[in-house]
Structure formats: structure tokens, C-alpha cells
Motif scaffolding. Structure first.
Motif, PDB file in Angstrom:
ATOM      1  N   GLN A  69       0.839  -1.135  -0.032  1.00 18.26           N
ATOM      2  CA  GLN A  69       0.039   0.056   0.018  1.00 18.26           C
ATOM      3  C   GLN A  69       0.794   1.325  -0.055  1.00 18.26           C
ATOM      4  OE1 GLN A  69      -3.391   0.175  -0.836  1.00 18.26           O
ATOM      5  NE2 GLN A  69      -2.769  -2.135  -1.271  1.00 18.26           N
ATOM      6  N   TYR A  70       2.089   1.069   0.023  1.00 16.52           N
ATOM      7  CA  TYR A  70       3.116   2.290  -0.203  1.00 16.52           C
ATOM      8  C   TYR A  70       2.966   2.664  -1.413  1.00 16.52           C
ATOM      9  CZ  TYR A  70       5.580   2.306   4.454  1.00 16.52           C
ATOM     10  OH  TYR A  70       5.882   2.197   5.682  1.00 16.52           O
ATOM     11  N   CYS A  71       3.026   1.628  -2.465  1.00 21.07           N
ATOM     12  CA  CYS A  71       2.995   1.985  -4.025  1.00 21.07           C
ATOM     13  C   CYS A  71       1.785   1.424  -4.691  1.00 21.07           C
ATOM     14  CB  CYS A  71       4.207   1.381  -4.393  1.00 21.07           C
ATOM     15  SG  CYS A  71       4.254  -0.354  -4.542  1.00 21.07           S
ATOM     16  N   GLY A  72       1.109   0.299  -4.124  1.00 20.88           N
ATOM     17  CA  GLY A  72      -0.055  -0.299  -4.813  1.00 20.88           C
ATOM     18  C   GLY A  72       0.504  -0.958  -6.108  1.00 20.88           C
TER      19      GLY A  72
ATOM     20  N   VAL B 178      -5.046  13.430  -5.698  1.00 24.03           N
ATOM     21  CA  VAL B 178      -3.813  14.299  -5.924  1.00 24.03           C
ATOM     22  C   VAL B 178      -2.981  13.694  -7.115  1.00 24.03           C
ATOM     23  CG1 VAL B 178      -3.719  14.999  -3.312  1.00 24.03           C
ATOM     24  CG2 VAL B 178      -2.509  12.899  -4.227  1.00 24.03           C
ATOM     25  N   LEU B 179      -3.203  12.348  -7.319  1.00 23.82           N
ATOM     26  CA  LEU B 179      -2.365  11.776  -8.349  1.00 23.82           C
ATOM     27  C   LEU B 179      -3.166  11.730  -9.756  1.00 23.82           C
ATOM     28  CD1 LEU B 179       0.233  10.247  -9.041  1.00 23.82           C
ATOM     29  CD2 LEU B 179      -1.195   8.152  -8.419  1.00 23.82           C
TER      30      LEU B 179
ATOM     31  N   SER C 128       5.527  14.460  -0.432  1.00 18.73           N
ATOM     32  CA  SER C 128       6.533  13.707   0.274  1.00 18.73           C
ATOM     33  C   SER C 128       6.750  12.413   0.084  1.00 18.73           C
ATOM     34  CB  SER C 128       7.037  14.404   1.767  1.00 18.73           C
ATOM     35  OG  SER C 128       7.517  13.604   2.344  1.00 18.73           O
ATOM     36  N   HIS C 129       5.650  11.821   0.395  1.00 18.19           N
ATOM     37  CA  HIS C 129       5.344  10.439   0.329  1.00 18.19           C
ATOM     38  C   HIS C 129       5.667   9.770  -1.047  1.00 18.19           C
ATOM     39  CE1 HIS C 129       3.304   6.339   1.242  1.00 18.19           C
ATOM     40  NE2 HIS C 129       3.057   6.204  -0.115  1.00 18.19           N
ATOM     41  N   TYR C 130       5.211  10.478  -2.326  1.00 18.03           N
ATOM     42  CA  TYR C 130       5.596   9.989  -3.633  1.00 18.03           C
ATOM     43  C   TYR C 130       6.898  10.111  -4.008  1.00 18.03           C
ATOM     44  CZ  TYR C 130       0.574   9.266  -4.217  1.00 18.03           C
ATOM     45  OH  TYR C 130      -0.845   8.792  -4.336  1.00 18.03           O
TER      46      TYR C 130
ATOM     47  N   THR D 236       9.780  10.455  -1.998  1.00 17.67           N
ATOM     48  CA  THR D 236      10.611   9.785  -1.168  1.00 17.67           C
ATOM     49  C   THR D 236      10.589   8.636  -1.597  1.00 17.67           C
ATOM     50  OG1 THR D 236      10.128  11.052   0.887  1.00 17.67           O
ATOM     51  CG2 THR D 236      10.930   9.064   1.164  1.00 17.67           C
ATOM     52  N   LEU D 237       9.446   7.822  -1.870  1.00 16.22           N
ATOM     53  CA  LEU D 237       9.647   6.553  -2.239  1.00 16.22           C
ATOM     54  C   LEU D 237       9.766   6.260  -3.940  1.00 16.22           C
ATOM     55  CD1 LEU D 237       6.653   5.037  -0.326  1.00 16.22           C
ATOM     56  CD2 LEU D 237       9.000   4.741   0.086  1.00 16.22           C
ATOM     57  N   GLY D 238       9.795   7.581  -4.777  1.00 17.76           N
ATOM     58  CA  GLY D 238      10.276   7.421  -5.935  1.00 17.76           C
ATOM     59  C   GLY D 238       9.133   6.726  -6.953  1.00 17.76           C
ATOM     60  N   LEU D 239       7.992   7.193  -6.404  1.00 26.22           N
ATOM     61  CA  LEU D 239       6.655   6.416  -6.982  1.00 26.22           C
ATOM     62  C   LEU D 239       6.177   6.853  -8.444  1.00 26.22           C
ATOM     63  CD1 LEU D 239       4.487   5.778  -3.906  1.00 26.22           C
ATOM     64  CD2 LEU D 239       5.983   4.349  -4.822  1.00 26.22           C
ATOM     65  N   LEU D 240       6.415   8.119  -8.887  1.00 30.45           N
ATOM     66  CA  LEU D 240       5.934   8.605 -10.018  1.00 30.45           C
ATOM     67  C   LEU D 240       6.760   7.698 -10.871  1.00 30.45           C
ATOM     68  CD1 LEU D 240       5.229  12.454  -9.655  1.00 30.45           C
ATOM     69  CD2 LEU D 240       3.774  10.335  -9.021  1.00 30.45           C
ATOM     70  N   SER D 241       7.968   7.719 -10.935  1.00 26.21           N
ATOM     71  CA  SER D 241       9.003   6.931 -12.093  1.00 26.21           C
ATOM     72  C   SER D 241       8.395   5.298 -11.950  1.00 26.21           C
ATOM     73  CB  SER D 241      10.368   7.246 -12.060  1.00 26.21           C
ATOM     74  OG  SER D 241      10.784   6.793 -10.688  1.00 26.21           O
TER      75      SER D 241
END
Ligand SMILES: [Zn+2]
Length: 276
Positions: free
Chosen positions: A98-101, A163-164, A198-200, A202-207
Motif C-alpha cells: 500500500q505504499y506503492c500499490g 492528488v495523483l 513527500s510520500h510519492y 521519497t519512495l520514487g513512486l511517479l517513475s
């Protein structure tokens, strides 16, 4: 991204059962640390809404190693703890980070990092099921002094506003360039948006989402070609249904929701479904 259920149990009982599996000097060190661990657990439980302010305690090398050993070496009570944490989750979320899905959850993140807080290494509410990549990327990142860098999936209020977002850019090929981005919604306080950002970040989620997007787009295109050949209005309605279902199960800011929203308003995508 959805909240998870904290596994509520007698935390000291778990610590004691793991401690009982240790031998010799390590067992003695952990016995001597019992009172400290108990006090630190109480402190953690009392401030789950302000975990960014928890101060580390300094331990000597032997104590630190003994506390880390509780998690680093598998024992029957540790395996049971991990299994109980997973069992506490809703079935549809249990296997998905659930951090990234995106990925499955073969590992656990120590929300307060075990490198800095070894006494919390087997505290159930400090262990968050997650994927290898999120765990690796987050590592010891935890606070910027004013808030935690990633959402605490047990205790934080996650944004219910969108937000995404995602854009599909078609150039000369039928495969779109996918671009995820964050947008501050009108109803969300600026500080809450900064936390989401910050969540997205820090975890590099968009890439990460960019890497996975085209598989989901291809699957959806194939599905629509079968279910609604050459009917754009049916395709749009199927995509809207998909968005609603995904939001219900995985929340407003699930990456596939952002893509499905972008697909249903993209005439290039809809054309690509009509013309195989
Ligand atoms: Zn993940």
C-alpha cells in the motif's frame, strides 16, 4: 493507497516469546533490556500521531545487536507475528504493497527504522507489510523534523481527495508516453498536500508508475476491444465503471485510477481500441 489495520496484541508478550528463543549472553542482554523496551513501547503507543518526534535512544553495540537479532534471525514467534500482521488486513489489500500499490508484500518496513530504533524491531505496529522496492528505497528515511516522510499506513489520515493524475501523450506511435504528476486539490490543506508529495517523492513512486503503466494500458485496450468493439460510448462507460471499482477497493490515489481516468478522456486511446 489504503489504510491498513494495525495488528493489536500484547506487544511485550511477543517480545518475550521472541526473547525466549535466544541463547546465552544475547538472552541475558535482552532480559536486562526488558524494562527499557516496555517503556519505549508505551512511548510509541502514546504518540502514534507524532512519530516524527520520537527521539532515538543510544545503545551500546551489544545491546543494539541483541535487539536487532530479534528481527534479523527468524524464529517461530517472529514468523507468527509476521503472519498475524498480514492476517489483520482486508483480503483485497493483503497481498499488495500500500505504499506503492504496485508490487506484492514479501517484506516489512520498519516505520521507525530498526537501524536507529532497534528496540522497535519486533513491535507489531512498527512493521508495515510492503514490497522489496519500497522497503529498499525508504530504508532509514523517516522524518524531516516536521513530519514523517512517508505516510504511516496504520495511523495517518490518507488523502481522500485526488492528488495523483496522469497524462497520456500520443506522438507518432500507438504507445503513449505516460506522465504521472501531482496536483493540489482545492479541498486539501497545503500541509496535507506537502505530506502527500513527500510520500510519492521519497519512495520514487511517479517513475515507478511510469514503468508499469503501459502494461495496464495494453491490458485495458485488449479488454475494451473484446467487450465493446467499435462503441466509444460503451468503452467510456466501461472505463468509468473501472474507475469507480478501483477507487472503492484501492482508494482515490491508486495509480491505476489515474490511468483509467486519463484513458477515458483520451480520444487517441479510444481510437487505438477501435482500430487494432
Ligand atoms: Zn511498494
Amino acid at each position: 493507497m489504503k489504510r491498513l489495520n494495525p495488528h493489536l496484541c500484547n506487544y511485550m508478550e511477543v517480545f518475550d516469546s521472541i526473547r525466549s528463543k535466544k541463547k546465552g549472553r544475547r538472552r541475558q542482554i535482552l532480559r536486562n533490556l526488558r524494562r527499557t523496551v516496555s517503556e519505549r513501547y508505551s512511548g510509541y503507543v502514546a504518540r502514534t500521531d507524532t512519530l516524527h518526534m520520537v527521539q532515538p535512544q543510544i545503545y551500546g553495540k551489544g545491546k543494539k545487536a541483541a535487539l536487532r537479532h530479534c528481527y534479523d534471525v527468524e524464529t517461530t514467534p517472529l514468523s507468527k507475528l509476521k503472519s498475524d500482521i498480514k492476517k489483520a488486513q482486508a483480503a483485497e489489500l493483503a497481498g499488495l504493497c500500500q505504499y506503492c500499490g504496485v508490487d506484492s508484500t514479501p517484506t516489512f518496513d520498519h516505520f521507525l527504522p530498526k537501524e536507529i530504533f532497534p528496540e522497535f524491531s519486533v513491535l507489531a505496529i512498527n512493521l508495515i507489510p510492503c514490497c522489496y522496492e519500497c522497503n529498499q528505497v525508504k530504508r532509514a528515511k523517516w522524518t524531516n523534523g516536521s513530519h514523517c516522510l512517508v505516510f504511516n499506513l496504520y495511523f495517518d489520515q490518507l488523502p481522500t481527495e485526488r492528488v495523483l493524475y496522469c497524462r497520456l501523450n500520443y506522438s507518432t506511435t500507438s504507445i503513449p508516453q505516460v506522465e504521472f504528476y501531482l496536483n493540489e486539490p482545492a479541498g486539501l490543506a497545503a500541509a496535507d498536500f506537502q505530506r502527500a508529495k513527500s510520500h510519492y517523492t521519497t519512495l520514487g513512486l511517479l517513475s515507478k508508475f511510469n514503468r508499469c503503466a503501459n502494461t495496464f494500458i495494453s491490458e485495458t485496450r485488449n479488454e475494451l476491444r473484446q467487450l465493446a468493439p467499435n462503441s466509444r460510448s460503451v468503452m467510456i462507460s466501461l472505463l468509468r465503471g473501472k474507475v469507480s471499482n478501483l477507487v472503492m477497493t484501492f482508494g482515490e490515489n491508486y495509480w491505476k485510477v489515474a490511468i483509467a481516468e486519463a484513458m477515458h478522456t483520451s480520444s487517441e486511446f479510444l481510437s487505438s481500441c477501435e482500430n487494432p
